[in-house]
Write a protein that holds these residues in place. Structure first.
Motif, mmCIF file in Angstrom:
data_model
loop_
_atom_site.group_PDB
_atom_site.id
_atom_site.type_symbol
_atom_site.label_atom_id
_atom_site.label_comp_id
_atom_site.label_asym_id
_atom_site.label_seq_id
_atom_site.Cartn_x
_atom_site.Cartn_y
_atom_site.Cartn_z
ATOM 1 N N GLU A 119 0.596 -1.116 -0.329
ATOM 2 C CA GLU A 119 0.415 0.010 0.183
ATOM 3 C C GLU A 119 0.832 1.175 -0.358
ATOM 4 O O GLU A 119 0.719 2.309 -0.396
ATOM 5 C CB GLU A 119 -1.552 0.080 1.126
ATOM 6 C CG GLU A 119 -0.139 -0.209 2.509
ATOM 7 C CD GLU A 119 0.138 -1.668 3.148
ATOM 8 O OE1 GLU A 119 -0.342 -2.067 4.095
ATOM 9 O OE2 GLU A 119 -0.861 -2.595 2.577
ATOM 10 N N ALA A 120 1.873 1.165 0.773
ATOM 11 C CA ALA A 120 3.201 2.497 0.730
ATOM 12 C C ALA A 120 3.349 2.770 -0.950
ATOM 13 O O ALA A 120 3.944 3.691 -1.320
ATOM 14 C CB ALA A 120 4.614 2.288 1.651
ATOM 15 N N SER A 173 1.746 1.852 -3.236
ATOM 16 C CA SER A 173 0.946 2.266 -4.266
ATOM 17 C C SER A 173 0.518 3.864 -3.992
ATOM 18 O O SER A 173 0.476 4.623 -5.163
ATOM 19 C CB SER A 173 -0.600 1.795 -3.853
ATOM 20 O OG SER A 173 -0.274 -0.058 -4.895
ATOM 21 N N ARG A 174 0.802 4.117 -2.432
ATOM 22 C CA ARG A 174 1.095 6.163 -2.385
ATOM 23 C C ARG A 174 1.912 5.944 -2.550
ATOM 24 O O ARG A 174 1.684 7.669 -4.104
ATOM 25 C CB ARG A 174 0.578 5.812 -1.293
ATOM 26 C CG ARG A 174 -0.529 5.513 -0.048
ATOM 27 C CD ARG A 174 -0.643 6.296 1.326
ATOM 28 N NE ARG A 174 0.228 5.491 1.821
ATOM 29 C CZ ARG A 174 0.299 4.534 2.616
ATOM 30 N NH1 ARG A 174 -0.582 3.737 2.508
ATOM 31 N NH2 ARG A 174 1.619 3.705 3.141
ATOM 32 N N ALA A 175 3.040 5.518 -3.217
ATOM 33 C CA ALA A 175 4.620 6.030 -3.759
ATOM 34 C C ALA A 175 4.331 6.629 -5.090
ATOM 35 O O ALA A 175 4.290 7.966 -5.360
ATOM 36 C CB ALA A 175 5.231 5.706 -3.705
ATOM 37 N N SER A 234 1.518 7.079 -6.721
ATOM 38 C CA SER A 234 -0.075 8.189 -6.828
ATOM 39 C C SER A 234 0.454 9.364 -6.759
ATOM 40 O O SER A 234 0.934 10.782 -7.288
ATOM 41 C CB SER A 234 -0.817 8.212 -6.031
ATOM 42 O OG SER A 234 -1.676 6.774 -6.369
ATOM 43 N N SER A 235 2.129 9.619 -5.260
ATOM 44 C CA SER A 235 2.478 11.165 -5.600
ATOM 45 C C SER A 235 2.894 10.775 -6.847
ATOM 46 O O SER A 235 3.280 12.690 -6.802
ATOM 47 C CB SER A 235 3.029 11.093 -3.865
ATOM 48 O OG SER A 235 4.540 10.040 -4.653
#
Length: 227
Positions: free
Chosen positions: A195-196, A198-200, A202-203
């Motif tokens: 999940e980290a 995926s967030r990375a 996205s950013s």
């Protein structure tokens, strides 16, 4: 399933070019090659488990191997993802009698297996092998320090950006990269939870990074370097 195989020309080339073998003279190289056993493992096969008696170190010839630890609750944490040409467990040549982590085939994988006891004995007889062991251990320490430093100094987006930039052609302004493995393996390789990761990703859209499955498009390499 564990199948014993014969070395083909490509696999022999990978073995003889890995740092541990590349510096050996003809005699030492021939003796090392005599001790090699090649095995094939299917996805999720376990090569060894943490705490088992350590008997081998390995070189990946094809596919990817996960090295990971488990806590008491059964939670897994990837320690390293090893791909073609990577070696692991070589640090056991000088110290340690049990495996410090688990190893699992992340996909169908072919590995070369070296007997630790035989290589230790060979290092006593062949100066080239002894030097190769020292060089190999030095490389392990340096790479471990680099990983620890990156974990301490880089944010998750920076770790992902560094990985992507390392796979961009030199002097390119945009790039298209296809991951050689699933994103869950990339997460483990970078020391991130899925999940980290995926967030990375996205950013990183603001830097022109788009993700479609394993295909990653980078529209502005210079912007990615500024992350």
């Amino acid at each position: 399933m564990n199948k014993r195989l014969m070395l083909n020309m490509r696999e022999r080339a990978i073995l003889t070019s890995m740092p541990f073998m590349a510096a050996l003279g003809p005699q030492a190289l021939a003796r090392m090659m005599e001790s090699v056993v090649v095995n094939h493992h299917e996805t999720r096969d376990v090569l060894f488990r943490e705490g088992e008696a350590a008997r081998h170190f390995y070189c990946v010839l094809n596919g990817y191997v996960r090295l990971y630890r488990l806590n008491r609750e059964g939670r897994e944490a990837d320690v390293r993802i090893c791909g073609p040409g990577d070696t692991f467990n070589e640090w056991l040549l000088t110290a340690g009698d049990t495996y410090p982590c688990n190893a699992q085939a992340a996909e169908p994988v072919t590995v070369a297996r070296f007997d630790l006891a035989k290589v230790r004995a060979l290092a006593e007889e062949e100066r080239d092998v002894a030097r190769a062991v020292i060089h190999c251990l030095s490389t392990c320490v340096r790479s471990t320090l680099e990983v620890v430093a990156n974990d301490r100094l880089q944010t998750a987006p920076q770790r992902v950006a560094t990985y992507l930039l390392g796979h961009c052609p030199a002097d390119c302004t945009s790039a298209s990269i296809r991951l050689p493995f699933q994103k869950t393996l990339l997460a483990g390789k970078l020391g991130l939870a899925p999940e980290a990761l995926s967030r990375a990703f996205s950013s990183l859209r603001q830097a022109g990074v788009t993700v479609r499955g394993r295909l990653i498009q980078i529209s502005d390499v210079s912007a990615l370097r500024q992350i």
